[in-house]
Design a protein around this motif. Structure first.
Motif, mmCIF file in Angstrom:
data_model
loop_
_atom_site.group_PDB
_atom_site.id
_atom_site.type_symbol
_atom_site.label_atom_id
_atom_site.label_comp_id
_atom_site.label_asym_id
_atom_site.label_seq_id
_atom_site.Cartn_x
_atom_site.Cartn_y
_atom_site.Cartn_z
ATOM 1 N N LEU A 180 82.258 36.832 12.687
ATOM 2 C CA LEU A 180 82.311 37.503 13.984
ATOM 3 C C LEU A 180 83.724 37.963 14.329
ATOM 4 C CD1 LEU A 180 81.010 38.302 16.694
ATOM 5 C CD2 LEU A 180 81.508 36.004 17.508
ATOM 6 N N CYS A 181 84.664 37.030 14.405
ATOM 7 C CA CYS A 181 86.010 37.366 14.891
ATOM 8 C C CYS A 181 86.767 38.267 13.923
ATOM 9 C CB CYS A 181 86.794 36.084 15.151
ATOM 10 S SG CYS A 181 86.099 35.043 16.467
ATOM 11 N N ARG A 182 86.974 37.813 12.711
ATOM 12 C CA ARG A 182 87.761 38.614 11.763
ATOM 13 C C ARG A 182 87.058 39.924 11.432
ATOM 14 N NH1 ARG A 182 89.585 33.398 9.683
ATOM 15 N NH2 ARG A 182 91.871 33.372 9.802
ATOM 16 N N HIS A 183 85.740 39.908 11.341
ATOM 17 C CA HIS A 183 84.988 41.133 11.038
ATOM 18 C C HIS A 183 85.174 42.178 12.136
ATOM 19 C CE1 HIS A 183 81.769 43.775 9.735
ATOM 20 N NE2 HIS A 183 81.232 43.682 10.939
ATOM 21 N N ASN A 184 85.008 41.775 13.378
ATOM 22 C CA ASN A 184 85.140 42.729 14.484
ATOM 23 C C ASN A 184 86.590 43.134 14.728
ATOM 24 O OD1 ASN A 184 82.425 43.005 15.070
ATOM 25 N ND2 ASN A 184 82.398 41.257 16.449
ATOM 26 N N TYR A 185 87.530 42.263 14.357
ATOM 27 C CA TYR A 185 88.944 42.622 14.484
ATOM 28 C C TYR A 185 89.258 43.825 13.599
ATOM 29 C CZ TYR A 185 94.036 42.137 14.608
ATOM 30 O OH TYR A 185 95.384 42.372 14.765
ATOM 31 N N LYS A 186 88.743 43.816 12.374
ATOM 32 C CA LYS A 186 88.991 44.931 11.453
ATOM 33 C C LYS A 186 88.375 46.220 11.970
ATOM 34 C CE LYS A 186 89.275 41.951 7.377
ATOM 35 N NZ LYS A 186 88.646 41.574 6.079
ATOM 36 N N LEU A 187 87.213 46.112 12.622
ATOM 37 C CA LEU A 187 86.553 47.298 13.147
ATOM 38 C C LEU A 187 87.299 47.871 14.349
ATOM 39 C CD1 LEU A 187 82.783 46.221 13.007
ATOM 40 C CD2 LEU A 187 84.023 47.675 11.386
ATOM 41 N N GLY A 188 87.823 47.006 15.213
ATOM 42 C CA GLY A 188 88.435 47.475 16.454
ATOM 43 C C GLY A 188 89.933 47.668 16.402
ATOM 44 N N ALA A 189 90.597 47.140 15.370
ATOM 45 C CA ALA A 189 92.058 47.204 15.313
ATOM 46 C C ALA A 189 92.616 48.627 15.381
ATOM 47 C CB ALA A 189 92.565 46.498 14.057
ATOM 48 N N PRO A 190 92.012 49.618 14.689
ATOM 49 C CA PRO A 190 92.585 50.973 14.776
ATOM 50 C C PRO A 190 92.604 51.540 16.188
ATOM 51 C CG PRO A 190 91.067 50.814 12.922
ATOM 52 C CD PRO A 190 90.897 49.562 13.730
ATOM 53 N N PHE A 191 91.696 51.079 17.060
ATOM 54 C CA PHE A 191 91.609 51.613 18.418
ATOM 55 C C PHE A 191 92.309 50.712 19.442
ATOM 56 C CE2 PHE A 191 87.751 52.538 15.981
ATOM 57 C CZ PHE A 191 87.839 53.924 15.902
ATOM 58 N N THR A 192 92.754 49.542 19.011
ATOM 59 C CA THR A 192 93.398 48.612 19.938
ATOM 60 C C THR A 192 94.807 48.275 19.463
ATOM 61 O OG1 THR A 192 92.320 46.779 18.748
ATOM 62 C CG2 THR A 192 91.216 47.625 20.719
ATOM 63 N N VAL A 193 94.894 47.444 18.436
ATOM 64 C CA VAL A 193 96.205 47.021 17.939
ATOM 65 C C VAL A 193 96.983 48.209 17.386
ATOM 66 C CG1 VAL A 193 97.396 45.501 16.326
ATOM 67 C CG2 VAL A 193 95.284 44.742 17.418
ATOM 68 N N GLY A 194 96.284 49.117 16.674
ATOM 69 C CA GLY A 194 96.966 50.244 16.049
ATOM 70 C C GLY A 194 97.178 51.435 16.958
ATOM 71 N N ARG A 195 96.664 51.375 18.168
ATOM 72 C CA ARG A 195 96.772 52.519 19.087
ATOM 73 C C ARG A 195 98.172 52.588 19.692
ATOM 74 N NH1 ARG A 195 95.375 53.241 24.796
ATOM 75 N NH2 ARG A 195 94.755 55.397 25.173
ATOM 76 N N LYS A 196 98.753 53.794 19.655
ATOM 77 C CA LYS A 196 100.083 53.983 20.220
ATOM 78 C C LYS A 196 100.123 55.295 21.002
ATOM 79 C CE LYS A 196 102.455 51.395 16.574
ATOM 80 N NZ LYS A 196 103.467 51.447 15.480
ATOM 81 N N VAL A 197 100.572 55.222 22.238
ATOM 82 C CA VAL A 197 100.697 56.404 23.098
ATOM 83 C C VAL A 197 102.127 56.450 23.622
ATOM 84 C CG1 VAL A 197 99.835 57.616 25.133
ATOM 85 C CG2 VAL A 197 98.274 56.192 23.778
ATOM 86 N N GLN A 198 102.782 57.606 23.435
ATOM 87 C CA GLN A 198 104.180 57.739 23.836
ATOM 88 C C GLN A 198 104.327 57.808 25.356
ATOM 89 O OE1 GLN A 198 106.051 60.993 21.837
ATOM 90 N NE2 GLN A 198 105.823 60.102 19.804
ATOM 91 N N PRO A 199 105.389 57.215 25.876
ATOM 92 C CA PRO A 199 105.608 57.228 27.335
ATOM 93 C C PRO A 199 106.220 58.545 27.808
ATOM 94 C CG PRO A 199 107.361 56.021 26.260
ATOM 95 C CD PRO A 199 106.394 56.405 25.171
ATOM 96 N N GLU A 200 105.989 58.849 29.078
ATOM 97 C CA GLU A 200 106.665 59.948 29.756
ATOM 98 C C GLU A 200 107.716 59.342 30.687
ATOM 99 O OE1 GLU A 200 103.960 62.534 31.715
ATOM 100 O OE2 GLU A 200 102.767 62.940 29.918
ATOM 101 N N VAL A 201 108.946 59.845 30.586
ATOM 102 C CA VAL A 201 110.071 59.246 31.304
ATOM 103 C C VAL A 201 110.647 60.253 32.300
ATOM 104 C CG1 VAL A 201 112.289 58.072 31.083
ATOM 105 C CG2 VAL A 201 110.590 57.897 29.243
ATOM 106 N N THR A 202 110.795 59.811 33.542
ATOM 107 C CA THR A 202 111.372 60.641 34.598
ATOM 108 C C THR A 202 112.407 59.820 35.364
ATOM 109 O OG1 THR A 202 109.232 61.746 34.841
ATOM 110 C CG2 THR A 202 110.862 62.143 36.554
ATOM 111 N N VAL A 203 113.550 60.445 35.657
ATOM 112 C CA VAL A 203 114.616 59.771 36.405
ATOM 113 C C VAL A 203 114.913 60.579 37.661
ATOM 114 C CG1 VAL A 203 117.035 59.056 36.390
ATOM 115 C CG2 VAL A 203 115.620 58.717 34.354
ATOM 116 N N TYR A 204 114.959 59.896 38.819
ATOM 117 C CA TYR A 204 115.248 60.584 40.075
ATOM 118 C C TYR A 204 115.723 59.559 41.110
ATOM 119 C CZ TYR A 204 110.553 58.807 41.091
ATOM 120 O OH TYR A 204 109.453 58.002 41.240
ATOM 121 N N PRO A 205 116.500 60.002 42.100
ATOM 122 C CA PRO A 205 116.975 59.081 43.147
ATOM 123 C C PRO A 205 115.886 58.844 44.186
ATOM 124 C CG PRO A 205 117.865 61.266 43.509
ATOM 125 C CD PRO A 205 117.107 61.346 42.220
#
Length: 265
Positions: free
Chosen positions: A104-129
């Motif tokens: 259950l655990c290790r099997h589902n980890y392999k299935l979901g890892a690309p969408f959870t652990v492997g998911r990366k979204v770049q941040p948007e950065v804004t600076v203002y007073p």
């Protein structure tokens, strides 16, 4: 949660619902009750260490659980004692429970890892007073970082190339509800003409840290910029009004000529 796990937990729940024995023996039988089973997988360093826990709940009280670290069912209340003893004496149930760490655990980890652990979204950065800046007047400089995943992020403030640690405040991580995060890190400052403040953001989705600068300018520069923005907005309004008047003027003659044609006919 794998579909093969469902019949197994249903079997356990069926053995639980014995109101004429362990649950209601010596007690008044409730008219309404809810029995739940909740399974959780806990991962450390990916799948290097995995713990599988199933919690059995009668109404709002957890009365028994299976913990893969122990390899046994444990009674948490008097109510769960008969069930824990029953399941621990069933080799088939124990074997199925222990095997769930992999099945259950290790099997589902392999299935979901690309969408959870492997998911990366770049941040948007804004600076203002926080408010319109004035030289030699206290203010807050805000570094807003939004829409990033995962939540592991490092944000550092610099003043003229020197890291600033005093006067730094943070909202902490805020969940957006779409598997992204946002945060804001503030720097208390009193700007001097020509000073350069830099917000440096480091995140796993970035090949290299992102830096956004803010320069302290004179009040005249700020007023000039605001005047330019105001002039642009006024010009835009006049342009839109001109377009509307022009379109109406073009439609006018067509209406008159059509009326004349009608009268002649």
């Amino acid at each position: 949660m794998g579909s093969s796990w469902v019949p197994w937990v249903v079997t356990l729940l069926v053995t639980v619902i014995r109101l004429d024995s362990s649950m209601t023996q010596g007690r008044d039988s409730p008219e309404d009750f809810v029995i739940q089973a909740k399974a959780d997988c806990y991962f450390t360093n990916g799948t290097e260490k995995v713990q599988f826990v199933v919690r059995f709940i009668f109404n709002l009280e957890e009365y028994a659980r299976f913990d893969s670290n122990l390899g046994l069912f444990v009674a948490l209340t008097e109510l769960g004692q008969p069930d824990a003893e029953l399941w621990n004496n069933r080799p088939d149930i124990l074997a199925r429970s222990r095997a769930s760490v992999d099945a259950l655990c290790r099997h589902n980890y392999k299935l979901g890892a690309p969408f959870t652990v492997g998911r990366k979204v770049q941040p948007e950065v804004t600076v203002y007073p926080e408010r319109i800046p004035a030289l030699q007047h206290s203010n807050l400089l805000l570094c807003s970082v939004t829409g990033f995943y995962p939540g592991d992020i490092k944000i550092t403030w610099f003043r003229n190339g020197q890291e600033q640690r005093e006067g730094v405040m943070s909202t902490g991580l805020i969940r957006n509800g779409d598997w992204t995060f946002q945060t804001m890190v503030m720097l208390a400052m009193t700007p001097e003409l020509g000073e350069v403040y830099t917000c440096l953001v480091d995140h796993p989705s970035l090949l290299s840290p992102v830096s956004v600068e803010w320069r302290a300018q004179s009040e005249y520069s700020w007023r000039k910029m605001l005047s330019g923005i105001a002039a642009f907005l006024v010009g835009l309004v006049f342009l839109l009004v001109g377009i509307v008047i022009h379109n109406r003027a073009r439609k006018g003659p067509k209406s008159s000529s059509s009326s004349t044609a009608t009268l002649r006919s």
